[in-house]
Design a protein around this motif. Structure first.
Motif, PDB file in Angstrom:
ATOM      1  N   GLN A  85       0.832  -1.199   0.000  1.00  0.00           N
ATOM      2  CA  GLN A  85       0.000   0.000   0.000  1.00  0.00           C
ATOM      3  C   GLN A  85       0.862   1.243   0.000  1.00  0.00           C
ATOM      4  OE1 GLN A  85      -2.708  -0.344   3.319  1.00  0.00           O
ATOM      5  NE2 GLN A  85      -4.282  -1.258   2.012  1.00  0.00           N
ATOM      6  N   ALA A  86       2.017   1.159   0.648  1.00  0.00           N
ATOM      7  CA  ALA A  86       2.948   2.281   0.688  1.00  0.00           C
ATOM      8  C   ALA A  86       4.366   1.749   0.618  1.00  0.00           C
ATOM      9  CB  ALA A  86       2.745   3.107   1.950  1.00  0.00           C
ATOM     10  N   LEU A  87       5.239   2.522  -0.019  1.00  0.00           N
ATOM     11  CA  LEU A  87       6.622   2.103  -0.217  1.00  0.00           C
ATOM     12  C   LEU A  87       7.503   3.340  -0.151  1.00  0.00           C
ATOM     13  CD1 LEU A  87       8.663  -0.120  -1.044  1.00  0.00           C
ATOM     14  CD2 LEU A  87       8.065   0.390  -3.429  1.00  0.00           C
ATOM     15  N   SER A  88       8.531   3.276   0.691  1.00  0.00           N
ATOM     16  CA  SER A  88       9.464   4.380   0.813  1.00  0.00           C
ATOM     17  C   SER A  88      10.872   3.864   0.537  1.00  0.00           C
ATOM     18  CB  SER A  88       9.387   4.987   2.221  1.00  0.00           C
ATOM     19  OG  SER A  88      10.297   6.062   2.347  1.00  0.00           O
ATOM     20  N   ILE A  89      11.543   4.454  -0.448  1.00  0.00           N
ATOM     21  CA  ILE A  89      12.881   4.011  -0.808  1.00  0.00           C
ATOM     22  C   ILE A  89      13.783   5.214  -1.007  1.00  0.00           C
ATOM     23  CG2 ILE A  89      12.083   1.867  -1.866  1.00  0.00           C
ATOM     24  CD1 ILE A  89      12.427   3.230  -4.598  1.00  0.00           C
ATOM     25  N   GLN A  90      15.083   4.957  -1.110  1.00  0.00           N
ATOM     26  CA  GLN A  90      16.045   6.019  -1.353  1.00  0.00           C
ATOM     27  C   GLN A  90      16.154   6.293  -2.857  1.00  0.00           C
ATOM     28  OE1 GLN A  90      17.846   7.765   1.072  1.00  0.00           O
ATOM     29  NE2 GLN A  90      16.454   6.721   2.467  1.00  0.00           N
ATOM     30  N   GLU A  91      16.423   7.539  -3.173  1.00  0.00           N
ATOM     31  CA  GLU A  91      16.619   7.919  -4.564  1.00  0.00           C
ATOM     32  C   GLU A  91      17.722   7.056  -5.176  1.00  0.00           C
ATOM     33  OE1 GLU A  91      17.439  12.067  -4.940  1.00  0.00           O
ATOM     34  OE2 GLU A  91      16.511  12.167  -6.916  1.00  0.00           O
ATOM     35  N   GLY A  92      17.479   6.604  -6.385  1.00  0.00           N
ATOM     36  CA  GLY A  92      18.451   5.769  -7.062  1.00  0.00           C
ATOM     37  C   GLY A  92      18.140   4.277  -6.962  1.00  0.00           C
ATOM     38  N   GLU A  93      17.356   3.902  -5.949  1.00  0.00           N
ATOM     39  CA  GLU A  93      16.979   2.490  -5.801  1.00  0.00           C
ATOM     40  C   GLU A  93      15.839   2.152  -6.773  1.00  0.00           C
ATOM     41  OE1 GLU A  93      18.009   1.669  -1.089  1.00  0.00           O
ATOM     42  OE2 GLU A  93      15.961   2.140  -1.672  1.00  0.00           O
ATOM     43  N   ASN A  94      15.588   0.860  -6.894  1.00  0.00           N
ATOM     44  CA  ASN A  94      14.477   0.398  -7.727  1.00  0.00           C
ATOM     45  C   ASN A  94      13.223   0.207  -6.880  1.00  0.00           C
ATOM     46  OD1 ASN A  94      16.320   0.303  -9.813  1.00  0.00           O
ATOM     47  ND2 ASN A  94      16.586  -1.931  -9.702  1.00  0.00           N
ATOM     48  N   ALA A  95      12.080   0.489  -7.466  1.00  0.00           N
ATOM     49  CA  ALA A  95      10.802   0.319  -6.768  1.00  0.00           C
ATOM     50  C   ALA A  95       9.955  -0.699  -7.511  1.00  0.00           C
ATOM     51  CB  ALA A  95      10.052   1.642  -6.692  1.00  0.00           C
ATOM     52  N   THR A  96       9.430  -1.662  -6.775  1.00  0.00           N
ATOM     53  CA  THR A  96       8.563  -2.679  -7.370  1.00  0.00           C
ATOM     54  C   THR A  96       7.204  -2.665  -6.705  1.00  0.00           C
ATOM     55  OG1 THR A  96      10.436  -4.117  -7.893  1.00  0.00           O
ATOM     56  CG2 THR A  96       8.258  -5.133  -7.858  1.00  0.00           C
ATOM     57  N   MET A  97       6.173  -2.602  -7.536  1.00  0.00           N
ATOM     58  CA  MET A  97       4.795  -2.631  -7.045  1.00  0.00           C
ATOM     59  C   MET A  97       4.063  -3.785  -7.714  1.00  0.00           C
ATOM     60  SD  MET A  97       4.204   1.420  -7.343  1.00  0.00           S
ATOM     61  CE  MET A  97       5.667   1.652  -8.323  1.00  0.00           C
ATOM     62  N   ASN A  98       3.207  -4.427  -6.968  1.00  0.00           N
ATOM     63  CA  ASN A  98       2.476  -5.574  -7.481  1.00  0.00           C
ATOM     64  C   ASN A  98       0.977  -5.305  -7.504  1.00  0.00           C
ATOM     65  OD1 ASN A  98       4.846  -7.453  -7.547  1.00  0.00           O
ATOM     66  ND2 ASN A  98       4.793  -7.019  -5.352  1.00  0.00           N
ATOM     67  N   CYS A  99       0.309  -5.990  -8.399  1.00  0.00           N
ATOM     68  CA  CYS A  99      -1.127  -5.806  -8.570  1.00  0.00           C
ATOM     69  C   CYS A  99      -1.758  -7.161  -8.840  1.00  0.00           C
ATOM     70  CB  CYS A  99      -1.364  -4.858  -9.742  1.00  0.00           C
ATOM     71  SG  CYS A  99      -3.048  -4.819 -10.393  1.00  0.00           S
ATOM     72  N   SER A 100      -2.852  -7.455  -8.165  1.00  0.00           N
ATOM     73  CA  SER A 100      -3.601  -8.682  -8.451  1.00  0.00           C
ATOM     74  C   SER A 100      -5.004  -8.288  -8.872  1.00  0.00           C
ATOM     75  CB  SER A 100      -3.644  -9.599  -7.224  1.00  0.00           C
ATOM     76  OG  SER A 100      -4.291  -8.940  -6.150  1.00  0.00           O
ATOM     77  N   TYR A 101      -5.612  -9.095  -9.719  1.00  0.00           N
ATOM     78  CA  TYR A 101      -6.957  -8.805 -10.185  1.00  0.00           C
ATOM     79  C   TYR A 101      -7.770 -10.092 -10.215  1.00  0.00           C
ATOM     80  CZ  TYR A 101      -4.923 -10.377 -14.630  1.00  0.00           C
ATOM     81  OH  TYR A 101      -4.289 -11.095 -15.607  1.00  0.00           O
ATOM     82  N   LYS A 102      -9.075  -9.966 -10.489  1.00  0.00           N
ATOM     83  CA  LYS A 102      -9.938 -11.128 -10.279  1.00  0.00           C
ATOM     84  C   LYS A 102     -10.537 -11.721 -11.546  1.00  0.00           C
ATOM     85  CE  LYS A 102     -11.202  -9.399  -5.720  1.00  0.00           C
ATOM     86  NZ  LYS A 102     -12.292  -8.797  -4.889  1.00  0.00           N
ATOM     87  N   THR A 103     -10.830 -10.890 -12.542  1.00  0.00           N
ATOM     88  CA  THR A 103     -11.526 -11.424 -13.714  1.00  0.00           C
ATOM     89  C   THR A 103     -10.635 -11.394 -14.940  1.00  0.00           C
ATOM     90  OG1 THR A 103     -12.450  -9.288 -14.289  1.00  0.00           O
ATOM     91  CG2 THR A 103     -13.728 -10.652 -12.767  1.00  0.00           C
ATOM     92  N   SER A 104     -11.123 -11.953 -16.039  1.00  0.00           N
ATOM     93  CA  SER A 104     -10.337 -11.963 -17.267  1.00  0.00           C
ATOM     94  C   SER A 104     -10.217 -10.539 -17.815  1.00  0.00           C
ATOM     95  CB  SER A 104     -10.988 -12.876 -18.303  1.00  0.00           C
ATOM     96  OG  SER A 104     -12.264 -12.388 -18.630  1.00  0.00           O
ATOM     97  N   ILE A 105      -9.120 -10.285 -18.497  1.00  0.00           N
ATOM     98  CA  ILE A 105      -8.843  -8.934 -18.976  1.00  0.00           C
ATOM     99  C   ILE A 105      -8.450  -8.940 -20.441  1.00  0.00           C
ATOM    100  CG2 ILE A 105      -8.116  -8.140 -16.690  1.00  0.00           C
ATOM    101  CD1 ILE A 105      -5.210  -8.346 -17.718  1.00  0.00           C
ATOM    102  N   ASN A 106      -8.624  -7.790 -21.073  1.00  0.00           N
ATOM    103  CA  ASN A 106      -8.122  -7.564 -22.423  1.00  0.00           C
ATOM    104  C   ASN A 106      -6.721  -6.950 -22.330  1.00  0.00           C
ATOM    105  OD1 ASN A 106      -7.711  -5.380 -24.681  1.00  0.00           O
ATOM    106  ND2 ASN A 106      -9.047  -6.948 -25.565  1.00  0.00           N
ATOM    107  N   ASN A 107      -6.554  -6.056 -21.373  1.00  0.00           N
ATOM    108  CA  ASN A 107      -5.252  -5.462 -21.128  1.00  0.00           C
ATOM    109  C   ASN A 107      -5.207  -4.909 -19.709  1.00  0.00           C
ATOM    110  OD1 ASN A 107      -5.713  -2.302 -21.212  1.00  0.00           O
ATOM    111  ND2 ASN A 107      -6.876  -3.150 -22.921  1.00  0.00           N
TER     112      ASN A 107
END
Lengths: 111, 113
Positions: free
Chosen positions: A9-31
């Motif tokens: 829900q929240a992510l705090s990192i130092q400048e220059g680092e990489n940030a990874t966020m994840n997302c899950s969904y429930k139904t079929s998608i086109n995109n």
């Protein structure tokens, strides 16, 4: 209704680092699309990945999609202070139902 | 080219009143969608218009309505305002090419008191 769930829900990192966020969904998608929002303003479209694609790149952004797990991830490399914002994933079923958004990840880049 | 323009930027209304929000899409975009954003419910789809026809509507009461004009500009109306209607209302447009991302306006911040 909310389809996606972003993690974390929240992510705090130092400048220059990489940030990874994840997302899950429930139904079929086109995109699946990722958007950025700064301080309650309008959303900015970042990248779109089709359901038959597994990975896509755009500048410092890398998006992956796993339709079998109904999940996606957004990687921002070499983060900058200007990347501080809320990031939302949104699924598009391909019809006229508009986008279904997750609750977002609030990213803070510490200088 | 100009982006999506929403007016007004801020509104304060009293319970029971009605309000009309306006959205001008990117030139050439015939599809316009509206979303409501609140801290509790997040971003929720209100409706989508294409060539003056409402194609779909989200799970909102009949107090929420909209329309699209021949120049693709769109308006949404909320009647008999309730405190819970306080939100950021976002309009988005996209071109005919599919699939495609949406271009959002800066939103109208509605406060109901």
């Amino acid at each position: 209704s909310q389809q996606g769930e972003e993690d974390p829900q929240a992510l705090s990192i130092q400048e220059g680092e990489n940030a990874t966020m994840n997302c899950s969904y429930k139904t079929s998608i086109n995109n699946l699309q990722w958007y950025r929002q700064n301080s309650g303003r309008g959303l900015v479209h970042l990248i779109l990945i089709r359901s038959n694609e597994r990975e896509k790149h755009s500048g410092r952004l890398r998006v992956t999609l796993d339709t079998s797990k109904k999940s996606s991830s957004l990687l921002i490399t070499a983060s900058r202070a200007a990347d501080t914002a809320s990031y939302f994933c949104a699924t598009d079923g391909g019809g006229a139902d508009g986008l279904t958004f997750g609750k977002g990840t609030h990213l803070i880049i510490q200088p | 080219k100009a982006g999506v323009t929403q007016t007004p930027r801020y509104l304060i209304k009293t319970r029971g009143q009605q309000v009309t929000l306006s959205c001008s899409p990117i030139s050439g975009h015939r599809s316009v969608s509206w979303y409501q954003q609140t801290p509790g419910q997040g971003l929720q789809f209100l409706f989508e218009y294409f060539s003056e026809t409402q194609r779909n509507k989200g799970n909102f009461p009949g107090r929420f309505s909209g329309r699209q004009f021949s120049n693709s500009r769109s308006e949404m109306n909320v009647s008999t305002l309730e405190l819970g209607d306080s939100a950021l209302y976002l309009c988005a447009s996209r071109g005919d090419r599919r699939p495609g991302g949406y271009t959002f306006g800066s939103g109208t911040r509605l406060t109901v008191v």
